[in-house]
Design a protein around this motif. Structure first.
Motif, PDB file in Angstrom:
ATOM      1  N   SER A 385       0.836  -1.211   0.000  1.00  9.63           N
ATOM      2  CA  SER A 385       0.000   0.000   0.000  1.00  9.63           C
ATOM      3  C   SER A 385       0.867   1.257   0.000  1.00  9.63           C
ATOM      4  N   PHE A 386       1.893   1.285   0.853  1.00  6.53           N
ATOM      5  CA  PHE A 386       2.754   2.476   0.898  1.00  6.53           C
ATOM      6  C   PHE A 386       3.532   2.638  -0.403  1.00  6.53           C
ATOM      7  N   ASN A 387       4.066   1.556  -0.931  1.00  6.75           N
ATOM      8  CA  ASN A 387       4.833   1.649  -2.171  1.00  6.75           C
ATOM      9  C   ASN A 387       3.973   2.154  -3.326  1.00  6.75           C
ATOM     10  N   ILE A 388       2.726   1.742  -3.367  1.00  5.07           N
ATOM     11  CA  ILE A 388       1.837   2.191  -4.438  1.00  5.07           C
ATOM     12  C   ILE A 388       1.532   3.679  -4.291  1.00  5.07           C
ATOM     13  N   ILE A 389       1.345   4.134  -3.062  1.00  3.03           N
ATOM     14  CA  ILE A 389       1.140   5.574  -2.837  1.00  3.03           C
ATOM     15  C   ILE A 389       2.352   6.348  -3.338  1.00  3.03           C
ATOM     16  N   LEU A 390       3.542   5.880  -2.992  1.00  2.18           N
ATOM     17  CA  LEU A 390       4.769   6.564  -3.397  1.00  2.18           C
ATOM     18  C   LEU A 390       4.927   6.565  -4.915  1.00  2.18           C
ATOM     19  N   ILE A 391       4.701   5.422  -5.539  1.00  5.32           N
ATOM     20  CA  ILE A 391       4.886   5.305  -6.994  1.00  5.32           C
ATOM     21  C   ILE A 391       3.881   6.159  -7.746  1.00  5.32           C
ATOM     22  N   THR A 392       2.605   6.064  -7.371  1.00  5.89           N
ATOM     23  CA  THR A 392       1.572   6.789  -8.127  1.00  5.89           C
ATOM     24  C   THR A 392       1.623   8.289  -7.860  1.00  5.89           C
ATOM     25  N   LEU A 393       1.870   8.674  -6.606  1.00  7.14           N
ATOM     26  CA  LEU A 393       1.879  10.097  -6.289  1.00  7.14           C
ATOM     27  C   LEU A 393       3.056  10.809  -6.942  1.00  7.14           C
ATOM     28  N   VAL A 394       4.238  10.244  -6.794  1.00  2.00           N
ATOM     29  CA  VAL A 394       5.422  10.880  -7.367  1.00  2.00           C
ATOM     30  C   VAL A 394       5.459  10.686  -8.882  1.00  2.00           C
TER      31      VAL A 394
END
Length: 534
Positions: A385-394
């Motif tokens: 979940s955290f990695n997806i937030i980081l990947i999609t947001l940035v």
């Protein structure tokens, strides 16, 4: 306690500096705040800061959802309700099912765990992509669809999330019962939210005190959210319904003093809440890395890549289907609402940025089942979940302006900008003409002195002269006059300060004069027709 307060001050300072830097380099603040949070988490001596899920789901989410709902147009929301519903409900369910299928067959997760992971990462965030989209000048309808989806999809996510958690912890699940409960929750929250909005507006109207009214406005989203949430609902639909009701009915019931103070109050609250939320989200990287030692790195990366690809593909497939399939099936819909071009659809599909709600839902997972066994794959769900937030947001956040420029979508947004301001100018002129007609009628019906009539007509002429004669898309026609007014106000301020310093007026008098100048200067932005973004 002192250490916690010092950390809070550090976060506020980081928020202000990062937001200033984001404005200087034209990057969405959410992106830099997330990265700043990650960087601060690894500063030597910085304690680990956990993001309690209840802070997000119960403390932060209600005011964010409510303020966005109040700012949204009910008329535009209703006009796009079909596509918003298809995205906010259909796309979330479709994505959750696709993630469950992929993780079950390719990773070996149980169906229920895969569905839970899908429900957590399915909803796009509403804050970050809209901040970027508004800055680059997207067409109004795209903004409305994205905002409406972002407001409502968290409700679908949290309901599915609760169903999945119950199914995993108890081992029991009934699809017909879950579907009936889902519909009942939506209907009950809609009615409850409208009722809360109706009661809140009447209470605020009767209070007739800006401080009391603003306090009631701060309590309103929590009443709309917490009561349905306490009884097993999401609380989000009720909060959205409440905010939209107040947005549509509030202008005639909320006083001018309350509105002026409330705007500044809510702007500051949302600025702080959103900024701290993204900073604290970034802080979770440190705790996740410490926990990741229990998982093989390759397993975490494979799960992250798989789920990221699935949610991207799922969104593109669903968005294109939701926009074009209904029009293929209905000739009446094609005639009434022609399909947008593929560039518009691509932009809507591309803005699938995930946010802190997904992380909060993952953090809120129980540690054990009813049998006291560990919750299956809890840490893996949290990492992904955290990695997806980081990947999609940035990734998506930085690429969105480039993609939009490449597709040429802003051309329509620019044309809408011109048309919107032309309509605004026409409305301002017609409103002034209506007021002038009312003044003529008052002069005929009442015994008004010549001095009073002269004063009222001078006010009318002054306001009429402040409007530009024509809005030129390539020239800021009002900038010169507004800059001159600001210079005059600055000269008045210097004189007032000199009078105060010389003891010729009191501080109370100075504050009353400054309030008038502040209101005039703040109102200049409403008459400042800025250069249209290219």
């Amino acid at each position: 306690m002192e250490a916690k307060f010092q950390i809070f001050l550090v976060l506020i300072a980081a928020l202000a500096c990062t937001a200033w830097l984001a404005k200087r380099i034209s990057i969405a603040p959410a992106i830099l705040l997330l990265l700043a949070g990650i960087a601060l988490a690894f500063v030597p001596g910085m304690p680990s800061i956990q993001l309690p899920p209840d802070v997000v789901l119960l403390g932060v989410l209600p005011p964010l959802i409510y303020s966005a709902s109040v700012a949204m147009s009910w008329r535009e929301f209703r006009a796009n309700l079909r596509i918003i519903t298809l995205l906010a409900v259909g796309c979330v369910i479709f994505t959750a099912c696709l993630v469950a299928t992929a993780t079950h067959f390719l990773i070996g997760l149980p169906w229920s765990v895969g569905f839970l992971l899908g429900a957590i990462v399915a909803p796009p965030d509403v804050v970050a992509p809209l901040a970027i989209a508004r800055k680059i000048g997207l067409p109004r309808r795209i903004l409305v669809v994205l905002e409406g989806e972002g407001l409502a999809n968290d409700a679908t996510t949290l309901i599915l999330y609760r169903f999945a958690v119950v199914a995993i912890t108890t081992g029991a699940f009934s699809l017909p019962k879950a579907a009936g409960t889902f519909v009942a929750i939506l209907a009950c929250e809609l009615v409850f939210g409208l009722a809360v909005g109706w009661i809140s507006l009447r209470m605020r109207h009767r209070a007739r005190d800006p401080q009391v009214e603003i306090t009631l406005s701060l309590l309103t989203p929590y009443v709309a959210y917490l009561i349905p949430e306490h009884f097993g609902g999401s609380g989000i639909i009720a909060t959205v319904a409440c905010g939209l009701y107040i947005s549509w009915n509030g202008p005639l019931l909320i006083s001018a003093a309350t509105r002026l103070q409330g705007i500044f109050f809510w702007d500051l609250v949302i600025y702080l809440v959103e900024g701290l939320l993204f900073l604290l989200t970034g802080f979770q990287m440190r705790a996740l890395i410490e926990k990741s030692k229990a998982f093989p790195f390759a397993e975490i990366m494979w799960a992250t890549v798989l789920v990221t690809v699935v949610i991207i593909v799922a969104r593109f497939v669903w968005v294109y289907a939701a926009i074009y399939v209904p029009r293929w099936l209905s000739a009446d819909l094609r005639k009434r609402d022609p399909a947008p071009n593929w560039q518009w659809t691509f932009v809507v599909a591309f803005t699938g940025v995930r946010g802190a709600v997904s992380l909060a839902a993952a953090l809120a997972l129980p540690f054990t089942l009813v049998s006291n066994e560990g919750f299956p794959s809890r840490d893996l769900i949290l990492f992904v979940s955290f990695n997806i937030i980081l990947i999609t947001l940035v990734g998506f956040g930085l690429c969105l302006p480039i993609v939009v420029k490449w597709l040429g979508v802003t051309k329509v947004g620019r044309e809408e900008y011109i048309a919107e301001h032309e309509a605004e100018l026409a409305t301002r002129r017609e409103a002034l003409a209506t007021a002038l007609a009312r003044l003529d009628a008052m002069t005929d019906d009442r015994e008004l002195s010549d001095e009073v009539v002269k004063l009222l007509r001078a006010r009318h002429e002054s306001r009429s002269n402040q409007l530009p004669g024509e809005l030129d898309p390539d020239v800021d026609v009002s900038a010169v006059g507004i800059d001159l007014v600001r210079e005059l106000i600055k000269a008045e301020r210097k004189f007032i300060h000199a009078q105060l310093r010389d003891g010729k007026i009191t501080d109370e008098s100075r504050r009353r004069i400054e309030r008038d100048l502040d209101l005039e200067e703040a109102g200049l932005s409403n008459r400042e027709f800025r250069r249209i973004p290219l």
